[in-house]
Write a protein that holds these residues in place. Structure first.
Motif, PDB file in Angstrom:
ATOM      1  N   TRP A   1     -19.312   6.410  23.939  1.00 61.13           N
ATOM      2  CA  TRP A   1     -18.158   6.010  22.961  1.00 61.13           C
ATOM      3  C   TRP A   1     -16.385   6.184  23.780  1.00 61.13           C
ATOM      4  O   TRP A   1     -16.512   7.869  24.103  1.00 61.13           O
ATOM      5  N   THR A   2     -15.981   5.610  23.677  1.00 61.60           N
ATOM      6  CA  THR A   2     -14.483   6.268  23.755  1.00 61.60           C
ATOM      7  C   THR A   2     -13.799   6.079  22.725  1.00 61.60           C
ATOM      8  O   THR A   2     -13.837   5.111  22.201  1.00 61.60           O
ATOM      9  N   LEU A   3     -12.334   5.746  22.321  1.00 57.83           N
ATOM     10  CA  LEU A   3     -11.622   5.763  21.516  1.00 57.83           C
ATOM     11  C   LEU A   3     -10.302   5.114  21.765  1.00 57.83           C
ATOM     12  O   LEU A   3      -9.942   5.940  22.829  1.00 57.83           O
ATOM     13  N   THR A   4      -9.653   4.055  21.356  1.00 62.75           N
ATOM     14  CA  THR A   4      -8.317   3.363  21.580  1.00 62.75           C
ATOM     15  C   THR A   4      -7.338   3.460  20.323  1.00 62.75           C
ATOM     16  O   THR A   4      -8.394   3.513  19.109  1.00 62.75           O
ATOM     17  N   SER A   5      -6.938   3.551  20.553  1.00 66.70           N
ATOM     18  CA  SER A   5      -5.022   3.433  19.672  1.00 66.70           C
ATOM     19  C   SER A   5      -4.361   2.113  19.177  1.00 66.70           C
ATOM     20  O   SER A   5      -4.588   1.831  20.012  1.00 66.70           O
ATOM     21  N   GLU A   6      -4.535   1.996  18.196  1.00 68.10           N
ATOM     22  CA  GLU A   6      -3.814   1.066  17.529  1.00 68.10           C
ATOM     23  C   GLU A   6      -2.905   0.865  16.614  1.00 68.10           C
ATOM     24  O   GLU A   6      -3.099   1.456  15.742  1.00 68.10           O
ATOM     25  N   LYS A   7      -1.440   0.411  16.546  1.00 66.82           N
ATOM     26  CA  LYS A   7      -0.675  -0.120  15.138  1.00 66.82           C
ATOM     27  C   LYS A   7      -0.977  -0.751  13.946  1.00 66.82           C
ATOM     28  O   LYS A   7      -1.509  -1.053  13.990  1.00 66.82           O
ATOM     29  N   HIS A   8      -0.668   0.538  13.519  1.00 70.05           N
ATOM     30  CA  HIS A   8      -1.016   0.471  11.818  1.00 70.05           C
ATOM     31  C   HIS A   8       0.128  -1.342  11.746  1.00 70.05           C
ATOM     32  O   HIS A   8       0.160  -1.215  12.286  1.00 70.05           O
ATOM     33  N   PRO A   9      -0.590  -1.516  10.413  1.00 67.00           N
ATOM     34  CA  PRO A   9       0.229  -2.877   9.689  1.00 67.00           C
ATOM     35  C   PRO A   9       0.672  -2.688   8.890  1.00 67.00           C
ATOM     36  O   PRO A   9       1.776  -3.230   8.180  1.00 67.00           O
ATOM     37  N   PHE A  10       1.376  -1.345   8.702  1.00 67.99           N
ATOM     38  CA  PHE A  10       2.319  -1.054   7.585  1.00 67.99           C
ATOM     39  C   PHE A  10       3.598  -0.887   8.398  1.00 67.99           C
ATOM     40  O   PHE A  10       3.668  -1.177   9.270  1.00 67.99           O
ATOM     41  N   GLY A  11       4.603  -0.476   6.915  1.00 67.19           N
ATOM     42  CA  GLY A  11       6.260  -0.392   7.676  1.00 67.19           C
ATOM     43  C   GLY A  11       6.498   0.654   8.113  1.00 67.19           C
ATOM     44  O   GLY A  11       5.673   1.774   8.110  1.00 67.19           O
ATOM     45  N   GLU A  12       7.627   0.968   8.582  1.00 61.93           N
ATOM     46  CA  GLU A  12       8.160   2.465   8.864  1.00 61.93           C
ATOM     47  C   GLU A  12       8.003   3.779   8.837  1.00 61.93           C
ATOM     48  O   GLU A  12       8.778   3.757   6.918  1.00 61.93           O
ATOM     49  N   PRO A  13       7.628   4.541   9.301  1.00 63.74           N
ATOM     50  CA  PRO A  13       7.626   5.521   8.475  1.00 63.74           C
ATOM     51  C   PRO A  13       9.260   6.211   7.838  1.00 63.74           C
ATOM     52  O   PRO A  13       9.921   5.764   7.868  1.00 63.74           O
ATOM     53  N   ALA A  14       8.889   6.855   6.408  1.00 63.65           N
ATOM     54  CA  ALA A  14      10.504   7.221   5.849  1.00 63.65           C
ATOM     55  C   ALA A  14      11.107   8.434   6.103  1.00 63.65           C
ATOM     56  O   ALA A  14      12.603   8.306   5.495  1.00 63.65           O
ATOM     57  N   GLY A  15      10.749   8.858   6.974  1.00 60.56           N
ATOM     58  CA  GLY A  15      10.621  10.498   7.912  1.00 60.56           C
ATOM     59  C   GLY A  15      11.329  11.518   6.103  1.00 60.56           C
ATOM     60  O   GLY A  15      10.993  10.952   4.366  1.00 60.56           O
ATOM     61  N   LEU A  16      12.206  12.467   5.741  1.00 60.87           N
ATOM     62  CA  LEU A  16      12.496  13.137   4.760  1.00 60.87           C
ATOM     63  C   LEU A  16      12.743  12.618   3.094  1.00 60.87           C
ATOM     64  O   LEU A  16      14.550  11.040   4.217  1.00 60.87           O
ATOM     65  N   ILE A  17      12.287  11.826   2.138  1.00 57.17           N
ATOM     66  CA  ILE A  17      12.832  11.611   1.274  1.00 57.17           C
ATOM     67  C   ILE A  17      14.043  12.552   0.338  1.00 57.17           C
ATOM     68  O   ILE A  17      13.424  13.676  -0.209  1.00 57.17           O
ATOM     69  N   ASP A  18      15.163  12.194   0.293  1.00 57.49           N
ATOM     70  CA  ASP A  18      16.005  13.218  -0.669  1.00 57.49           C
ATOM     71  C   ASP A  18      15.318  12.833  -2.075  1.00 57.49           C
ATOM     72  O   ASP A  18      15.110  11.858  -2.407  1.00 57.49           O
TER      73      ASP A  18
ATOM     74  N   THR B   1       4.432  13.686  -9.889  1.00 56.75           N
ATOM     75  CA  THR B   1       5.216  13.647  -8.025  1.00 56.75           C
ATOM     76  C   THR B   1       3.828  12.737  -8.149  1.00 56.75           C
ATOM     77  O   THR B   1       4.645  11.608  -6.795  1.00 56.75           O
ATOM     78  N   LYS B   2       3.321  11.976  -9.051  1.00 53.14           N
ATOM     79  CA  LYS B   2       2.797  10.998  -8.871  1.00 53.14           C
ATOM     80  C   LYS B   2       2.496   9.161  -8.464  1.00 53.14           C
ATOM     81  O   LYS B   2       3.454   8.539  -8.214  1.00 53.14           O
ATOM     82  N   ALA B   3       4.546   9.354  -9.353  1.00 56.58           N
ATOM     83  CA  ALA B   3       5.161   8.714  -9.248  1.00 56.58           C
ATOM     84  C   ALA B   3       5.355   8.406  -7.949  1.00 56.58           C
ATOM     85  O   ALA B   3       6.703   6.982  -7.498  1.00 56.58           O
ATOM     86  N   TYR B   4       5.991   9.157  -6.795  1.00 53.61           N
ATOM     87  CA  TYR B   4       6.701   9.431  -5.705  1.00 53.61           C
ATOM     88  C   TYR B   4       5.513   8.141  -5.233  1.00 53.61           C
ATOM     89  O   TYR B   4       6.193   7.850  -4.131  1.00 53.61           O
ATOM     90  N   ALA B   5       4.367   9.259  -5.150  1.00 47.64           N
ATOM     91  CA  ALA B   5       3.199   8.301  -4.086  1.00 47.64           C
ATOM     92  C   ALA B   5       3.230   6.664  -4.326  1.00 47.64           C
ATOM     93  O   ALA B   5       3.285   5.838  -3.100  1.00 47.64           O
ATOM     94  N   PHE B   6       3.510   6.411  -5.500  1.00 49.66           N
ATOM     95  CA  PHE B   6       3.670   4.789  -5.844  1.00 49.66           C
ATOM     96  C   PHE B   6       5.097   4.257  -5.215  1.00 49.66           C
ATOM     97  O   PHE B   6       4.350   2.897  -4.614  1.00 49.66           O
ATOM     98  N   ALA B   7       5.487   4.761  -5.135  1.00 47.53           N
ATOM     99  CA  ALA B   7       7.199   4.240  -4.876  1.00 47.53           C
ATOM    100  C   ALA B   7       7.116   4.066  -3.515  1.00 47.53           C
ATOM    101  O   ALA B   7       7.666   2.954  -2.999  1.00 47.53           O
ATOM    102  N   LEU B   8       6.392   5.199  -3.285  1.00 46.60           N
ATOM    103  CA  LEU B   8       6.644   5.288  -1.341  1.00 46.60           C
ATOM    104  C   LEU B   8       4.970   4.156  -0.930  1.00 46.60           C
ATOM    105  O   LEU B   8       5.945   3.315  -0.007  1.00 46.60           O
ATOM    106  N   ALA B   9       4.419   3.943  -1.620  1.00 40.05           N
ATOM    107  CA  ALA B   9       3.184   3.033  -1.170  1.00 40.05           C
ATOM    108  C   ALA B   9       4.295   1.232  -0.801  1.00 40.05           C
ATOM    109  O   ALA B   9       3.648   1.059  -0.647  1.00 40.05           O
ATOM    110  N   LYS B  10       4.491   1.305  -1.763  1.00 37.15           N
ATOM    111  CA  LYS B  10       5.403   0.114  -2.320  1.00 37.15           C
ATOM    112  C   LYS B  10       6.462  -0.261  -1.118  1.00 37.15           C
ATOM    113  O   LYS B  10       6.924  -1.048  -0.444  1.00 37.15           O
TER     114      LYS B  10
END
Length: 403
Positions: A150-167, A220-229
């Motif tokens: 077996w070998t591994l191939t990289s694939e770009k995910h279908p989601f939005g771009e990373p948000a970096g650190l959120i203030d 903290t779960k409120a931050y997680a759900f907002a990030l998912a959106k």
């Protein structure tokens, strides 16, 4: 210290009877000089060997065997210590089940035993030998699908771009996909809590006021759900970790989770709450009522790090989750460990009967994935497939057969 080590392996397909006989003759001289006895059973493909002698010498010899190309799929089954030898110090003995009957082989092995027959019948070492002789004790056979195929191939995910650190938050989240490799599908995204410096969950919780840990954990779960959106996860599922006692100690915990899910434009059915068995659950009746309320909203439930904590199988007798995640300590190098393999097989059997989905977490090697896949597990999480990405999703690595 007198040590007994038992391993199982398969004779490499390039080796013939002459190569095996040469291996045994070389081992006989070497083992005798080291004071090690080797009892080897062979059935035409599979090998079971008992090594007995001084601990440092037995361990060093086993490491040589693991690296020997004539052995394939080497799996350690047992390592034990005792006050006296089970076998005469004879260097190496080969018992070939291709040319001798199982009954004759068992009788021959017992002749070299230094234990009384009534002790041998209840001895773990002899139980391994008897099982191999009478039933076989074979490794998973996927010769056309070993890790090197077996070998591994990289694939770009279908989601939005990373948000970096959120203030303006008390924490951040790192996302890691749970994947179904054969389907080439993302099963869900786990959102792993991090400190504002990107530190681990342990560091984050260690810096909190102990009196407010459960309240903060829930909030903290409120931050997680907002990030998912924000990351536009669409219809994908997300999993968030929650301390079990947060559901018990924080009034209105379930109502809060549902409210925050809806505020983020998600459906309760998209969310999986992962509770870990690492925390002792007290007030179980209250906890069980909270679980009922949680399930009543449509939110999914998983037991995380299964096999690492206090509850274990007893937790499954009290409530059955949608998903169970096998702890990485069990998964790590499972292809080399007989005890780990036996535990995984039991978990697979139990969860199959209970219709609980299984996830193996902490996968870092193709060999681990191949063995677990052959054992019946379909969902995986770990560095092999994707690393956690702070406030985003990293590239996913999919396995493919080499041409």
């Amino acid at each position: 210290m007198l040590t007994t080590l038992i391993y199982r392996s398969q004779l490499d397909s390039s080796c013939h009877d002459d190569a095996l006989n040469m291996l045994v003759e070389q081992a006989k001289q070497r083992n005798t000089a080291l004071g090690i006895t080797g009892i080897m059973l062979f059935n035409g493909q599979d090998i079971l060997q008992v090594l007995e002698g001084r601990e440092d010498r037995v361990v060093a010899l086993y490491q040589r065997i693991v690296k020997d190309k004539r052995h394939a799929s080497v799996v350690e089954l047992m390592r034990d210590y005792g006050p006296r030898r089970r076998f005469e110090n004879v260097g190496m003995l080969l018992f070939d089940l291709q040319v001798r009957s199982p009954k004759t082989v068992l009788q021959s092995v017992l002749r070299y035993s230094k234990l009384e027959s009534y002790l041998a019948s209840d001895d773990r070492v002899f139980k391994f030998i008897q099982s191999f002789i009478t039933r076989g004790n074979y490794a998973h056979r996927h010769h056309d699908e070993r890790a090197e195929a077996w070998t591994l191939t990289s694939e770009k995910h279908p989601f939005g771009e990373p948000a970096g650190l959120i203030d303006g938050q008390t924490c951040q989240f790192a996302l890691q996909p749970i994947v179904e490799p054969y389907e080439g599908k993302i099963s869900s995204l786990e959102m792993l809590i991090r400190g504002n410096d990107g530190g681990s969950p342990e560091q984050f919780f260690a810096n909190l006021d102990p009196a407010k840990i459960y309240e903060v954990d829930l909030q903290t779960k409120a931050y997680a759900f907002a990030l998912a959106k924000r990351l536009k996860i669409g219809s994908h599922k997300i999993a968030v970790n929650l301390l079990p006692m947060s559901l018990v100690n924080v009034p209105g915990a379930v109502e809060f989770l549902v409210e925050q899910i809806q505020l983020s434009g998600l459906q309760p059915e998209q969310v999986i709450i992962e509770v870990t068995e690492n925390e002792m659950i007290s007030g179980f009746n209250t906890f069980n009522n909270a679980i009922k309320a949680l399930r009543g909203t449509g939110i999914g439930l998983a037991i995380d790090d299964f096999g690492s904590g206090y509850a274990g199988l007893s937790l499954l007798t009290k409530f059955q989750p949608d998903k169970l995640k096998i702890d990485r300590e069990i998964v790590s190098n499972v292809h080399l460990s007989g005890p780990k393999q036996a535990i995984v097989k039991s978990i697979v059997s139990c969860c199959t009967d209970l219709e609980i989905s299984l996830v193996a977490e902490g996968i870092e090697k193709l060999e681990e994935w191949r063995w677990l896949e052959s054992a019946g597990i379909r969902r995986f999480q770990g560095f092999l497939f994707a690393r956690p990405q702070l406030n985003g999703v990293g590239d996913i690595h999919w396995p493919h057969m080499r041409h």
